[in-house]
Every structure is written in C-alpha cells, then in structure tokens.
Motif scaffolding. Structure first.
Motif, PDB file in Angstrom:
ATOM      1  N   LEU A  79      34.607 -32.323   4.282  1.00 14.43           N
ATOM      2  CA  LEU A  79      35.194 -33.362   3.455  1.00 14.43           C
ATOM      3  C   LEU A  79      34.263 -34.550   3.298  1.00 14.43           C
ATOM      4  CD1 LEU A  79      38.017 -33.381   2.349  1.00 14.43           C
ATOM      5  CD2 LEU A  79      38.624 -34.974   4.150  1.00 14.43           C
ATOM      6  N   THR A  80      33.632 -34.922   4.409  1.00 10.16           N
ATOM      7  CA  THR A  80      32.779 -36.093   4.345  1.00 10.16           C
ATOM      8  C   THR A  80      31.425 -35.743   3.725  1.00 10.16           C
ATOM      9  OG1 THR A  80      32.121 -35.596   6.582  1.00 10.16           O
ATOM     10  CG2 THR A  80      33.805 -37.271   6.308  1.00 10.16           C
ATOM     11  N   SER A  81      31.053 -34.482   3.784  1.00 10.16           N
ATOM     12  CA  SER A  81      29.700 -34.154   3.349  1.00 10.16           C
ATOM     13  C   SER A  81      29.661 -33.492   1.979  1.00 10.16           C
ATOM     14  CB  SER A  81      29.037 -33.241   4.372  1.00 10.16           C
ATOM     15  OG  SER A  81      29.780 -32.045   4.454  1.00 10.16           O
ATOM     16  N   ARG A  82      30.797 -33.391   1.310  1.00  7.50           N
ATOM     17  CA  ARG A  82      30.765 -32.663   0.049  1.00  7.50           C
ATOM     18  C   ARG A  82      30.954 -33.525  -1.182  1.00  7.50           C
ATOM     19  NH1 ARG A  82      32.169 -26.430   0.310  1.00  7.50           N
ATOM     20  NH2 ARG A  82      30.788 -25.974   2.041  1.00  7.50           N
ATOM     21  N   HIS A  83      30.633 -34.812  -1.061  1.00  6.70           N
ATOM     22  CA  HIS A  83      30.658 -35.669  -2.242  1.00  6.70           C
ATOM     23  C   HIS A  83      29.342 -35.557  -2.990  1.00  6.70           C
ATOM     24  CE1 HIS A  83      33.990 -38.723  -1.082  1.00  6.70           C
ATOM     25  NE2 HIS A  83      34.326 -37.488  -0.849  1.00  6.70           N
ATOM     26  N   GLN A  84      28.279 -35.475  -2.201  1.00  5.16           N
ATOM     27  CA  GLN A  84      26.927 -35.453  -2.771  1.00  5.16           C
ATOM     28  C   GLN A  84      26.220 -34.290  -2.119  1.00  5.16           C
ATOM     29  OE1 GLN A  84      25.873 -37.978  -4.762  1.00  5.16           O
ATOM     30  NE2 GLN A  84      27.573 -39.398  -4.428  1.00  5.16           N
ATOM     31  N   ARG A  85      25.758 -33.359  -2.899  1.00  8.60           N
ATOM     32  CA  ARG A  85      25.034 -32.255  -2.285  1.00  8.60           C
ATOM     33  C   ARG A  85      23.790 -31.999  -3.114  1.00  8.60           C
ATOM     34  NH1 ARG A  85      28.644 -27.329  -1.264  1.00  8.60           N
ATOM     35  NH2 ARG A  85      27.291 -27.150   0.541  1.00  8.60           N
ATOM     36  N   SER A  86      22.703 -31.665  -2.417  1.00  7.45           N
ATOM     37  CA  SER A  86      21.527 -31.320  -3.203  1.00  7.45           C
ATOM     38  C   SER A  86      20.714 -30.255  -2.494  1.00  7.45           C
ATOM     39  CB  SER A  86      20.686 -32.557  -3.488  1.00  7.45           C
ATOM     40  OG  SER A  86      20.132 -33.037  -2.297  1.00  7.45           O
ATOM     41  N   TRP A  87      20.090 -29.454  -3.289  1.00  6.74           N
ATOM     42  CA  TRP A  87      19.261 -28.353  -2.814  1.00  6.74           C
ATOM     43  C   TRP A  87      17.915 -28.500  -3.548  1.00  6.74           C
ATOM     44  CZ3 TRP A  87      24.289 -28.027  -4.510  1.00  6.74           C
ATOM     45  CH2 TRP A  87      25.242 -27.646  -3.555  1.00  6.74           C
ATOM     46  N   PRO A  88      17.053 -29.362  -3.023  1.00  4.17           N
ATOM     47  CA  PRO A  88      15.841 -29.708  -3.772  1.00  4.17           C
ATOM     48  C   PRO A  88      14.876 -28.530  -3.959  1.00  4.17           C
ATOM     49  CG  PRO A  88      16.021 -30.986  -1.707  1.00  4.17           C
ATOM     50  CD  PRO A  88      17.212 -30.115  -1.771  1.00  4.17           C
ATOM     51  N   ASP A  89      14.918 -27.574  -3.047  1.00  6.73           N
ATOM     52  CA  ASP A  89      13.988 -26.447  -3.178  1.00  6.73           C
ATOM     53  C   ASP A  89      14.614 -25.381  -4.081  1.00  6.73           C
ATOM     54  OD1 ASP A  89      12.237 -24.423  -2.958  1.00  6.73           O
ATOM     55  OD2 ASP A  89      12.404 -24.183  -0.785  1.00  6.73           O
ATOM     56  N   VAL A  90      14.096 -25.288  -5.290  1.00  8.56           N
ATOM     57  CA  VAL A  90      14.712 -24.395  -6.277  1.00  8.56           C
ATOM     58  C   VAL A  90      14.734 -22.951  -5.786  1.00  8.56           C
ATOM     59  CG1 VAL A  90      14.644 -23.652  -8.678  1.00  8.56           C
ATOM     60  CG2 VAL A  90      13.867 -25.917  -8.075  1.00  8.56           C
ATOM     61  N   ALA A  91      13.698 -22.568  -5.035  1.00  8.50           N
ATOM     62  CA  ALA A  91      13.602 -21.171  -4.596  1.00  8.50           C
ATOM     63  C   ALA A  91      14.764 -20.772  -3.703  1.00  8.50           C
ATOM     64  CB  ALA A  91      12.282 -20.947  -3.860  1.00  8.50           C
ATOM     65  N   THR A  92      15.314 -21.737  -2.957  1.00  9.18           N
ATOM     66  CA  THR A  92      16.393 -21.388  -2.035  1.00  9.18           C
ATOM     67  C   THR A  92      17.724 -22.017  -2.448  1.00  9.18           C
ATOM     68  OG1 THR A  92      15.810 -23.251  -0.617  1.00  9.18           O
ATOM     69  CG2 THR A  92      14.842 -21.132  -0.053  1.00  9.18           C
ATOM     70  N   ALA A  93      17.733 -22.726  -3.574  1.00  9.11           N
ATOM     71  CA  ALA A  93      18.977 -23.346  -4.043  1.00  9.11           C
ATOM     72  C   ALA A  93      19.984 -22.254  -4.399  1.00  9.11           C
ATOM     73  CB  ALA A  93      18.693 -24.221  -5.264  1.00  9.11           C
ATOM     74  N   PRO A  94      21.294 -22.561  -4.280  1.00  5.93           N
ATOM     75  CA  PRO A  94      22.289 -21.547  -4.600  1.00  5.93           C
ATOM     76  C   PRO A  94      22.183 -21.094  -6.060  1.00  5.93           C
ATOM     77  CG  PRO A  94      23.330 -23.686  -4.102  1.00  5.93           C
ATOM     78  CD  PRO A  94      21.882 -23.804  -3.783  1.00  5.93           C
ATOM     79  N   GLY A  95      22.401 -19.834  -6.276  1.00 10.98           N
ATOM     80  CA  GLY A  95      22.293 -19.274  -7.616  1.00 10.98           C
ATOM     81  C   GLY A  95      21.601 -17.938  -7.531  1.00 10.98           C
ATOM     82  N   GLY A  96      20.858 -17.602  -8.550  1.00 15.10           N
ATOM     83  CA  GLY A  96      20.194 -16.306  -8.561  1.00 15.10           C
ATOM     84  C   GLY A  96      19.029 -16.336  -9.523  1.00 15.10           C
ATOM     85  N   ASP A  97      18.750 -15.172 -10.110  1.00 22.24           N
ATOM     86  CA  ASP A  97      17.594 -15.062 -10.999  1.00 22.24           C
ATOM     87  C   ASP A  97      17.773 -15.864 -12.287  1.00 22.24           C
ATOM     88  OD1 ASP A  97      16.419 -13.443  -9.214  1.00 22.24           O
ATOM     89  OD2 ASP A  97      16.904 -11.571 -10.260  1.00 22.24           O
ATOM     90  N   ALA A  98      19.024 -16.092 -12.672  1.00 25.10           N
ATOM     91  CA  ALA A  98      19.257 -16.704 -13.981  1.00 25.10           C
ATOM     92  C   ALA A  98      19.479 -18.199 -13.914  1.00 25.10           C
ATOM     93  CB  ALA A  98      20.466 -16.030 -14.642  1.00 25.10           C
ATOM     94  N   VAL A  99      20.056 -18.658 -12.810  1.00 20.37           N
ATOM     95  CA  VAL A  99      20.374 -20.073 -12.724  1.00 20.37           C
ATOM     96  C   VAL A  99      20.350 -20.500 -11.253  1.00 20.37           C
ATOM     97  CG1 VAL A  99      22.896 -19.817 -12.573  1.00 20.37           C
ATOM     98  CG2 VAL A  99      21.958 -21.820 -13.686  1.00 20.37           C
ATOM     99  N   ARG A 100      19.896 -21.729 -11.011  1.00 24.82           N
ATOM    100  CA  ARG A 100      19.915 -22.273  -9.649  1.00 24.82           C
ATOM    101  C   ARG A 100      20.509 -23.663  -9.707  1.00 24.82           C
ATOM    102  NH1 ARG A 100      18.231 -18.930  -5.183  1.00 24.82           N
ATOM    103  NH2 ARG A 100      16.851 -17.385  -6.103  1.00 24.82           N
ATOM    104  N   VAL A 101      21.488 -23.924  -8.877  1.00 27.55           N
ATOM    105  CA  VAL A 101      22.139 -25.230  -8.859  1.00 27.55           C
ATOM    106  C   VAL A 101      21.421 -26.100  -7.834  1.00 27.55           C
ATOM    107  CG1 VAL A 101      24.289 -26.451  -8.394  1.00 27.55           C
ATOM    108  CG2 VAL A 101      24.336 -24.207  -9.506  1.00 27.55           C
ATOM    109  N   THR A 102      20.914 -27.264  -8.269  1.00 26.77           N
ATOM    110  CA  THR A 102      20.121 -28.089  -7.356  1.00 26.77           C
ATOM    111  C   THR A 102      20.837 -29.358  -6.912  1.00 26.77           C
ATOM    112  OG1 THR A 102      19.032 -29.011  -9.299  1.00 26.77           O
ATOM    113  CG2 THR A 102      17.865 -27.282  -8.118  1.00 26.77           C
ATOM    114  N   ARG A 103      21.918 -29.727  -7.593  1.00 27.15           N
ATOM    115  CA  ARG A 103      22.642 -30.930  -7.168  1.00 27.15           C
ATOM    116  C   ARG A 103      24.069 -30.887  -7.689  1.00 27.15           C
ATOM    117  NH1 ARG A 103      23.833 -36.280  -8.433  1.00 27.15           N
ATOM    118  NH2 ARG A 103      23.195 -36.117 -10.595  1.00 27.15           N
ATOM    119  N   ALA A 104      24.983 -31.414  -6.885  1.00 30.44           N
ATOM    120  CA  ALA A 104      26.370 -31.562  -7.319  1.00 30.44           C
ATOM    121  C   ALA A 104      26.885 -32.845  -6.705  1.00 30.44           C
ATOM    122  CB  ALA A 104      27.215 -30.381  -6.842  1.00 30.44           C
TER     123      ALA A 104
END
Ligand SMILES: Nc1ncnc2c1ncn2[C@@H]1O[C@H](COP(=O)(O)OP(=O)(O)OP(=O)(O)O)[C@@H](O)[C@H]1O
Ligand SMILES: [Mg+2]
Length: 414
Positions: free
Chosen positions: A240-265
């Motif tokens: 709850l406290t940690s899910r206001h701002q999330r980021s995955w700066p490394d595109v290679a390991t960011a959630p997603g797959g071959d078509a799309v990668r989510v880097t921030r929410a």
C-alpha cells in the motif's frame, strides 16, 4: 502421506546472467553491462508438509516463478538444494509442458507419461480432462491453434486430473474467464481435501486467502514472511505504501515482454505537490512504457477495484486526441488519465493495467500495478460520521423546493 515432508528447500539461490540475453537493437536507454547478473532467488529455505496449501505472494519480479521452476526441475538452482517427495504436476506459464505441434489429445498423454502414469491410467481419466477443459471439439487439433484460454484450460485440467501428489500452479487464474477461474479454484479446493500438497502463486489475494493455509511472501528473491493467512494482510499493508510510485528504469528487465515494457506507473493528486488523496482529490494516473514493435495500435485499459475486489470502473483512452486509433512507432510513451474527485469512496483501491494491441491482444497485464488509499475528506457529509456506503461517492447536485407553504390539507398526517 499427510504430515510427511513434501518439499524441503535449503539455501536455494538462482542467479541469472543479464547481459547476453538482452536485445540491443531497439535503442534502449542504458544497456545492462555485459555479464551483469541478478539473483532472482537467494537464501530461500523452508519445509512444506504433505497436505499443506502454500500461497506464494510478492511483487512482480520477486522470484515466485523462479521458485516454481526450480521445484518443477525446469531450471536448476545456482546454489542450495530442493528436495521433493512425491509426483509433481506443474502448471507454470501458459505453454510450459505442452508441445505446440502436438494435438490436445497427444499432449494429455505426453504429460501423463511425464508424470509417470501408465497409458491405462491416462485413458481412464481422458474424457474427464477434456470435459473439464471444455475443449471436446478441438481435442485433435494441434494446441498451437488453441486460444490462450483453451490452452490454459487444458493445461489446468491435465495438471489437476493426473493425480500428482504435489501441484505447482503459477498464476493460472489470470487467464481464462471468471467462470473458469471459479471452476479452477473449486478444483484446487478438491485437491486440497484429498490431501495433496499445493503451491499456488497468485496476485489474486482473494483466491490466496480462500485456498491457502500457509503463505510465503517473497521480495527481491528472499523470503520476507512465512506464516498463516495474516501474511497477506502484512503484504497488502506494505504494498500500500509502496505502490503509489513505481519505476523500472532498466528496460531489459522492466515488466512486459517483446512488444511492450512498462517503465513507470504512478498515482498522485493532479494539483499541488502533496501525496494525500481524499475523496475530493482529482487524481492523475500515469503510465510510461516502451513500444518495441512498430505499427501497433496500443490501448491501455485500467480496471479500478475496491478492497473487496469489486470493479468500480474500467477506462480506456478512447477519447484521447493524439494517439488513439493511430499506429504507434517504436518509442517511449506516457499515457495519463485524470480521475475526478468526488468519484471514489474512501478505501483502498487497486489498479489493474492492461496494454492491449489492435483492440484484441493483451500484451501486458498487471492486476495490482498501483494500490492507493482514498481517505475521507471530512467534509460535506452532514452529521453522519460512519463510512458512507458504496463503491463510489459522487458529490451530486440536489435540489429541494418548497412547492407550497401552507398547513396540510384537512385529514393529512392524522
Ligand atoms: N531467464 C531469465 N533470465 C534473466 N533474468 C530472469 C530470467 N527469468 C527471470 N528473470 C529475472 O528474475 C527475477 C525474478 O523473476 P520471476 O519471474 O521469478 O518473478 P515473479 O515473482 O514470478 O514475477 P511476476 O509476478 O511478474 O510473475 C526478475 O527480475 C526477472 O526479470
Ligand atoms: Mg511470475
């Protein structure tokens, strides 16, 4: 037998090498250094008795699937040991264990054989499996032609009917419709009653709460908590406290797959710099992502759920002016959605994000990408101090007019 040790892990660790696997042709921001490594799992030790139903929970990338892959011998640990006592049936990501060129029928036999069953045993269960999966008409077609729903239904039916003593289930409930999900939960419940050991990875806390007697919470590859169902509440309070701002700066390991990668929410008040969200706050939901395939028509779809799992609303950028209906080139995008104040009630909300291509294919889905709490603004509620019921709490316009000012007609009110 119930009570005996079914699984014993000691100092389990799995290290992945990131460099060589990375694609570099897409123009990622900062490439991972060659030879960089990542511990997907580290120092994991636990013991599970036969008959225990263990829920494995944790954020994306926590190591849940890695643990199940080690237990099902799909991958070997880098360090430590995993001992398994019993016949394992596993249902991991869609596709593992099935051969795409083989028909549904052939795959059922193949999986049964892998589980160590004799042909006659499989034959005896065959019709029941196909009926459960609801794929009667397609049973002699190669599974590569199945829809992802059919695929998962058959995989689940095989895993559930071939009498494994230990079932490893990774996130199957995310695929398939609500009716089939309920059927799966019912079937897992049956396995539980027959004394099987079940490992169940899921982001669906309602399902984990209902099915599991024990819950292990993984974070960053390590066990954070291991105990009864109360682990779920501690995990929920933490995310709850940690899910206001999330980021995955490394595109290679960011959630997603071959078509799309989510880097921030992120979710935040649309105005000002504060973080406090009340029932009257205008909210801004933002999602940044890389589109890795050119020419796709991308659409985000958001489902906003309350803490009971009730869907408050669904929204997609159908009125968006710049990009809706246009082909997206490769590149980095930001989609923002404004949720007006005086809409959501007080409580905890969870946002499920889907990235959909060509209005048909789900490229990415995270059923808890953001979690936030809406507090009571403490205004406009009159003399009532309890929680105002309802999923939404709109501030609607009301009007009362005195139509006639006089004593009531004779006979009224007596
Ligand atoms: N084959 C692989 N090569 C490199 N890194 C990997 C590989 N498989 C997993 N990882 C990384 O290991 C970490 C743990 O991944 P894992 O799939 O176990 O997470 P998870 O808890 O199942 O996440 P999710 O909830 O998204 O399914 C992640 O950082 C992931 O990127
Ligand atoms: Mg996983």
């Amino acid at each position: 037998m119930r009570g005996d040790v079914a699984i014993r892990c000691h100092g389990l660790g799995k290290q992945y090498r990131l460099g060589p696997r990375q694609r570099s042709a897409i123009g990622f921001g900062r490439p991972t250094a060659q030879g960089a490594t990542l511990w997907a799992l580290r120092d994991v030790s636990f013991e599970v008795s036969a008959g225990e139903i263990v829920g494995i929970i944790g954020a994306n990338g926590a190591g849940k699937s890695t643990l199940l892959k080690i237990l099902s011998r799909i991958t070997a640990p880098t360090e430590g040991q995993a001992e398994i006592h019993g016949r394992v049936g596993s249902l991991l990501e869609v596709g593992t264990g099935f051969h795409p060129e083989l028909t549904g029928r052939e795959n059922v036999y193949l999986n049964g054989a892998i589980l160590g069953m004799r042909k006659a045993e499989i034959e005896a269960k065959f019709d029941e499996i196909v009926a459960f999966a609801e794929v009667e008409r397609f049973v002699d077609a190669p599974v590569k032609h199945y829809s992802s729903g059919m695929y998962v239904r058959l995989a689940f039916a095989v895993a559930a009917h071939l009498d494994p003593e230990i079932m490893l289930i990774d996130e199957v409930l995310a695929v398939g419709d609500a009716r089939f999900q309920r059927k799966c939960v019912g079937k897992i419940g049956d396995s539980v009653r027959t004394g099987r050991t079940v490992f169940f990875v899921s982001h669906n806390m309602v399902a984990v709460q209902n099915l599991c007697t024990r819950v292990i919470w993984l974070d960053g590859g390590r066990i954070v908590d291991d105990g009864d169902r109360r682990v779920i509440a501690r995990y929920a309070a933490n995310t709850l406290t940690s899910r206001h701002q999330r980021s995955w700066p490394d595109v290679a390991t960011a959630p997603g797959g071959d078509a799309v990668r989510v880097t921030r929410a992120s979710v935040r008040p649309a105005a000002g710099s504060g973080h406090e969200i009340t029932t009257s706050t205008d909210l801004l939901l933002e999602f940044e992502y890389w589109n890795l395939g050119s020419g796709a028509h991308l659409n985000l779809s958001l489902h906003v759920y309350d803490e009971q799992g009730v869907l408050a609303f669904n929204t997609a950028p159908v009125n968006e002016a710049e990009w809706h209906g246009r082909a997206f080139p490769q590149g980095r995008f930001l989609s923002a959605c404004r949720v007006p104040g005086d809409l959501l009630n007080e409580g905890v909300y969870r946002i499920e994000l889907l990235v959909v291509k060509d209005q048909a294919t789900v490229l990415f889905r995270d059923d808890g990408i953001l979690v936030f709490e809406v507090r009571d603004a403490g205004q406009g509620r009159g003399a009532w101090y309890g929680r105002v019921p309802g999923v939404v709490r709109p501030n609607l316009e009301w009007r009362t007019t005195c139509l006639e000012r006089s004593e009531a007609p004779a006979g009224a009110g007596r």
